[in-house]
Design a protein around this motif. Structure first.
Motif, PDB file in Angstrom:
ATOM      1  N   GLU A 144       1.284  -1.168  -0.253  1.00  0.00           N
ATOM      2  CA  GLU A 144      -0.492  -0.310   0.338  1.00  0.00           C
ATOM      3  C   GLU A 144       0.548   1.097   0.097  1.00  0.00           C
ATOM      4  O   GLU A 144       0.580   1.850  -0.841  1.00  0.00           O
ATOM      5  CB  GLU A 144      -1.390  -0.119   1.356  1.00  0.00           C
ATOM      6  N   THR A 145       2.126   1.267   1.185  1.00  0.00           N
ATOM      7  CA  THR A 145       2.343   2.594   1.471  1.00  0.00           C
ATOM      8  C   THR A 145       3.391   2.693  -0.388  1.00  0.00           C
ATOM      9  O   THR A 145       3.894   3.259  -0.926  1.00  0.00           O
ATOM     10  CB  THR A 145       3.266   2.192   2.461  1.00  0.00           C
ATOM     11  N   ASP A 146       4.406   2.075  -0.228  1.00  0.00           N
ATOM     12  CA  ASP A 146       4.905   1.951  -2.129  1.00  0.00           C
ATOM     13  C   ASP A 146       3.985   2.333  -3.137  1.00  0.00           C
ATOM     14  O   ASP A 146       4.767   3.250  -3.720  1.00  0.00           O
ATOM     15  CB  ASP A 146       5.716   0.340  -2.614  1.00  0.00           C
ATOM     16  N   SER A 147       2.519   1.843  -3.192  1.00  0.00           N
ATOM     17  CA  SER A 147       2.203   2.688  -4.074  1.00  0.00           C
ATOM     18  C   SER A 147       1.925   4.024  -4.232  1.00  0.00           C
ATOM     19  O   SER A 147       1.464   4.228  -5.019  1.00  0.00           O
ATOM     20  CB  SER A 147       0.348   1.648  -4.020  1.00  0.00           C
ATOM     21  N   GLN A 148       1.014   4.205  -2.455  1.00  0.00           N
ATOM     22  CA  GLN A 148       0.752   5.675  -2.139  1.00  0.00           C
ATOM     23  C   GLN A 148       2.337   6.723  -2.826  1.00  0.00           C
ATOM     24  O   GLN A 148       2.112   7.732  -3.932  1.00  0.00           O
ATOM     25  CB  GLN A 148       0.703   6.112  -1.077  1.00  0.00           C
ATOM     26  N   ARG A 149       3.405   6.201  -2.394  1.00  0.00           N
ATOM     27  CA  ARG A 149       4.754   6.854  -2.952  1.00  0.00           C
ATOM     28  C   ARG A 149       4.829   6.756  -4.325  1.00  0.00           C
ATOM     29  O   ARG A 149       4.715   8.076  -4.848  1.00  0.00           O
ATOM     30  CB  ARG A 149       5.969   6.136  -2.519  1.00  0.00           C
ATOM     31  N   ARG A 150       4.702   6.039  -5.016  1.00  0.00           N
ATOM     32  CA  ARG A 150       4.996   6.008  -6.290  1.00  0.00           C
ATOM     33  C   ARG A 150       3.432   6.652  -7.096  1.00  0.00           C
ATOM     34  O   ARG A 150       4.146   7.609  -7.889  1.00  0.00           O
ATOM     35  CB  ARG A 150       4.604   4.468  -7.349  1.00  0.00           C
ATOM     36  N   ALA A 151       2.706   6.620  -6.655  1.00  0.00           N
ATOM     37  CA  ALA A 151       1.431   8.192  -6.906  1.00  0.00           C
ATOM     38  C   ALA A 151       1.819   9.238  -6.498  1.00  0.00           C
ATOM     39  O   ALA A 151       1.776  10.081  -7.796  1.00  0.00           O
ATOM     40  CB  ALA A 151       0.261   7.774  -6.636  1.00  0.00           C
ATOM     41  N   PHE A 152       2.492   9.274  -5.724  1.00  0.00           N
ATOM     42  CA  PHE A 152       2.783  11.136  -5.401  1.00  0.00           C
ATOM     43  C   PHE A 152       4.131  11.449  -6.000  1.00  0.00           C
ATOM     44  O   PHE A 152       3.605  12.673  -6.850  1.00  0.00           O
ATOM     45  CB  PHE A 152       3.112  11.246  -4.047  1.00  0.00           C
ATOM     46  N   VAL A 153       4.815  10.414  -6.556  1.00  0.00           N
ATOM     47  CA  VAL A 153       6.143  10.982  -7.173  1.00  0.00           C
ATOM     48  C   VAL A 153       5.557  10.851  -8.588  1.00  0.00           C
ATOM     49  O   VAL A 153       5.983  12.476  -9.366  1.00  0.00           O
ATOM     50  CB  VAL A 153       7.160  10.283  -7.464  1.00  0.00           C
ATOM     51  N   SER A 154       4.528  10.113  -9.115  1.00  0.00           N
ATOM     52  CA  SER A 154       4.451  10.181 -10.185  1.00  0.00           C
ATOM     53  C   SER A 154       3.331  11.834 -10.617  1.00  0.00           C
ATOM     54  O   SER A 154       4.051  12.729 -11.542  1.00  0.00           O
ATOM     55  CB  SER A 154       3.531   9.556 -10.689  1.00  0.00           C
ATOM     56  N   ALA A 155       3.242  12.604  -9.788  1.00  0.00           N
ATOM     57  CA  ALA A 155       2.349  13.384 -10.150  1.00  0.00           C
ATOM     58  C   ALA A 155       3.460  14.686  -9.537  1.00  0.00           C
ATOM     59  O   ALA A 155       3.108  16.207 -10.160  1.00  0.00           O
ATOM     60  CB  ALA A 155       1.235  13.393  -8.912  1.00  0.00           C
ATOM     61  N   PHE A 156       4.271  14.738  -8.777  1.00  0.00           N
ATOM     62  CA  PHE A 156       5.319  15.626  -8.089  1.00  0.00           C
ATOM     63  C   PHE A 156       6.020  15.796  -9.775  1.00  0.00           C
ATOM     64  O   PHE A 156       5.997  16.722 -10.372  1.00  0.00           O
ATOM     65  CB  PHE A 156       6.440  15.318  -7.376  1.00  0.00           C
ATOM     66  N   GLU A 157       6.196  14.890 -10.690  1.00  0.00           N
ATOM     67  CA  GLU A 157       7.339  15.401 -11.144  1.00  0.00           C
ATOM     68  C   GLU A 157       6.670  15.552 -12.623  1.00  0.00           C
ATOM     69  O   GLU A 157       6.745  16.464 -13.023  1.00  0.00           O
ATOM     70  CB  GLU A 157       7.846  13.951 -12.214  1.00  0.00           C
ATOM     71  N   ALA A 158       4.917  14.887 -12.750  1.00  0.00           N
ATOM     72  CA  ALA A 158       4.002  16.329 -14.000  1.00  0.00           C
ATOM     73  C   ALA A 158       4.021  17.056 -14.153  1.00  0.00           C
ATOM     74  O   ALA A 158       3.013  18.161 -14.937  1.00  0.00           O
ATOM     75  CB  ALA A 158       2.447  15.478 -14.184  1.00  0.00           C
ATOM     76  N   ALA A 159       4.024  17.425 -11.723  1.00  0.00           N
ATOM     77  CA  ALA A 159       3.772  18.841 -12.272  1.00  0.00           C
ATOM     78  C   ALA A 159       4.663  19.726 -12.398  1.00  0.00           C
ATOM     79  O   ALA A 159       5.763  21.611 -11.792  1.00  0.00           O
ATOM     80  CB  ALA A 159       2.935  19.454 -10.673  1.00  0.00           C
ATOM     81  N   GLY A 160       6.255  19.463 -12.261  1.00  0.00           N
ATOM     82  CA  GLY A 160       7.432  20.224 -12.276  1.00  0.00           C
ATOM     83  C   GLY A 160       8.099  20.170 -10.994  1.00  0.00           C
ATOM     84  O   GLY A 160       9.057  21.232 -10.688  1.00  0.00           O
ATOM     85  N   ILE A 161       7.525  19.894  -9.941  1.00  0.00           N
ATOM     86  CA  ILE A 161       8.096  19.814  -8.602  1.00  0.00           C
ATOM     87  C   ILE A 161       9.072  18.020  -7.946  1.00  0.00           C
ATOM     88  O   ILE A 161       9.493  17.026  -9.010  1.00  0.00           O
ATOM     89  CB  ILE A 161       7.005  19.526  -8.225  1.00  0.00           C
TER      90      ILE A 161
END
Length: 528
Positions: free
Chosen positions: A140-157
């Motif tokens: 669960e935690t690994d999957s949540q981390r992946r979702a956030f990292v992808s969102a940060f990268e997509a937003a240029g963060i």
């Protein structure tokens, strides 16, 4: 605020019968000297590496300045929203700490795609995440981390500036996180997850969110002095012996300023004691719960009050009070005591893995969904043959499940749905308790798998289970994984159901349909 425990009637008698023996054995002082022999030879190896919690209020002091410095750094950069990605003890302690302090912390301990999406998409520009896992292998935690990292990268963060890791030293997660440039806080590896409230797992997310964590540790230190003495007045000896006398433990808020304490202590007790066909099952109750007035004989009630001295226990009840830091130490010590009285090892969790294995098997095999036994009012119904055979209505299936609750058993309601949208389901607990006359627990999935899930599989096999799921029209991908969040939560639900059924415990599975369209039908069928 000092910790206080008051017992009356049968609870007082249960404590009186055992406390003197524990004092004579010097149980309390040996516990805080980290004596691993207290639970027998079979438990010694695991206990020897799990007693760091007895000194957490001291050892964790060195973390405080670093947490506060990082909080200030984030604030200066406009980062004011914190999301905790964690399960079990990694999430439940920070949740009660921050709720009690009145500060915002988004706790993401779900794999429901809608709930994950909402956490990821809200205020991303001012968000940092805390990813908490002892090893980093928690799916669960690994999957949540992946979702956030992808969102940060997509937003240029740059994720390196927004991801904080809490893990054990030397874990695979530590190595990978340092390589990625994340901030890393290391926890004491000699503390198990459910005992980790006063370690980095509890302090980092709470401190970043704005809690005075130094004061929390101060309160814990005062309590540790009180519960480490070999004296019959020791509140933890009294509490631990009193709660060990019955199978079910009702926990009710009776005026305490602590918010949501029952959810934390539920995990601590159930996962620590529910094994070897023994254990104590906590039941988190509202003040108006049916079990309070129509009390099952095998349920002990604990009231969490503002002051157990001015409002002492009456009848057969237990009343406890104290600061949150003090309550953490009180209950952790009491559970260690209860484990010795019951005769189990409070530091292992031998049955938690079974549901994880079953879920992984379903993710890898991707079998076709089990056909519904019947469909009624837009709700798909599945379950054990003993529950669904001959049924064609929701009401009939629910009546059949309730009828299967043993005279000494319980019903567990498990909701694998978005808790933000389906909060109305919590009302089912009281309705089913009133109808059955037996203790009823309620848990959000997959969160409860890291809590009461151990008791369901390892404790006495006297449970019946109502599992509620819902499909989502818009699923959410998990970056670099062959499955989605929707697939994952479905596998977790189906996997746990299969393990419960393998223990000959009846399960009724209700799928509310896409976006929960069958919710009203289910609520109506149970509250009729």
């Amino acid at each position: 605020m000092s910790i206080k425990v008051s017992t009356a009637g049968a609870a007082n008698a249960a404590a009186a019968a055992k406390v003197g023996e524990l004092v004579a054995e010097r149980f309390a002082s040996r516990l805080f000297a980290q004596d691993a022999t207290l639970w027998g030879a079979a438990a010694e190896a695991e206990s020897a590496i799990r007693l760091g919690w007895t000194r957490a209020h001291e050892v964790s002091r060195e973390l405080v300045d670093g947490i506060i410095a990082l909080r200030d750094e984030f604030a200066s950069a406009g980062i004011t929203r914190f999301v905790l990605c964690g399960m079990g003890g990694s999430s439940l302690a920070p949740e009660v700490i921050t709720r009690t302090a009145g500060v915002e912390l988004v706790v993401l301990d779900s794999t429901d795609p809608a709930q994950v999406r909402a956490a990821v998409e809200e205020g991303l520009e001012r968000t940092a995440i805390v990813v908490s896992s002892k090893s980093g292998s928690t799916v669960e935690t690994d999957s949540q981390r992946r979702a956030f990292v992808s969102a940060f990268e997509a937003a240029g963060i740059d994720p390196a500036g927004r991801v904080v890791i809490v893990t054990d030293p030397g874990s695979p997660m530590e190595e990978a996180s340092r390589a990625a440039g994340y901030r890393v806080f290391l926890a004491d590896p000699h503390v198990g997850g459910r005992f980790s409230a006063l370690t980095a797992f509890g302090l980092v997310p709470s401190g970043l969110a704005g809690v005075d964590i130094a004061a929390l540790l101060d309160d814990a230190g005062v309590a540790a002095t009180a519960v480490a003495i070999d004296d019959e007045s020791n509140p933890a000896l009294v509490l631990g012996t009193a709660i060990a006398a019955k199978r079910f433990l009702g926990i009710v808020d009776d005026g305490t300023s602590i918010v949501g304490f029952g959810d934390w202590v539920e995990q601590l007790i159930a996962e620590s004691t529910g094994k070897d066909d023994l254990g104590i099952l906590p039941v988190v109750l509202t003040p108006g719960a049916p079990e309070i007035d129509a009390r099952p004989a095998d349920l002990q009630l604990v009231r969490v009050a503002a002051d157990a001295e001015s409002t002492p226990a009456a009848g057969d009840d237990i009343t406890v009070s104290g600061s949150l830091g003090g309550q953490f130490v009180l209950w952790e010590t009491a559970v260690a005591v209860a484990g010795a009285v019951i005769g189990i090892n409070p530091y292992d969790q031998p049955d938690v893995e079974s549901a994880k294995v079953a879920a992984r098997g379903l993710l890898e095999a991707t079998p076709e969904p089990t056909p519904a036994a019947f469909v009624a009012e837009g709700v798909e119904v599945r379950g054990s043959e003993t529950v669904v055979a001959g049924q064609s209505t929701l009401e009939g299936a629910i009546d059949a499940l309730v009828a299967l609750i043993p005279a000494d058993g319980y019903l567990s309601v498990q909701a694998y749905v978005d808790r933000n949208r389906f909060g109305a389901l919590e009302a089912l607990r009281d309705e089913l308790a009133k109808r059955s006359g037996r203790p009823v627990t309620f848990g959000w999935g997959p969160r409860f798998l890291h809590s009461t899930g151990q008791f369901h599989k390892g404790g006495p096999k006297v449970g019946t289970f109502l599992q509620i799921t819902s499909g989502e029209k818009d699923d959410l991908e998990i970056p670099e994984r062959p499955f989605t969040f929707g697939t994952l939560i479905s596998a977790q639900a189906a996997g746990d159901a299969s393990v419960l059924e393998s223990h000959a415990q009846p399960v009724l599975r209700i799928d509310l349909g896409e976006s929960g369209s069958g919710l009203d039908a289910l609520l109506g069928a149970i509250s009729r």
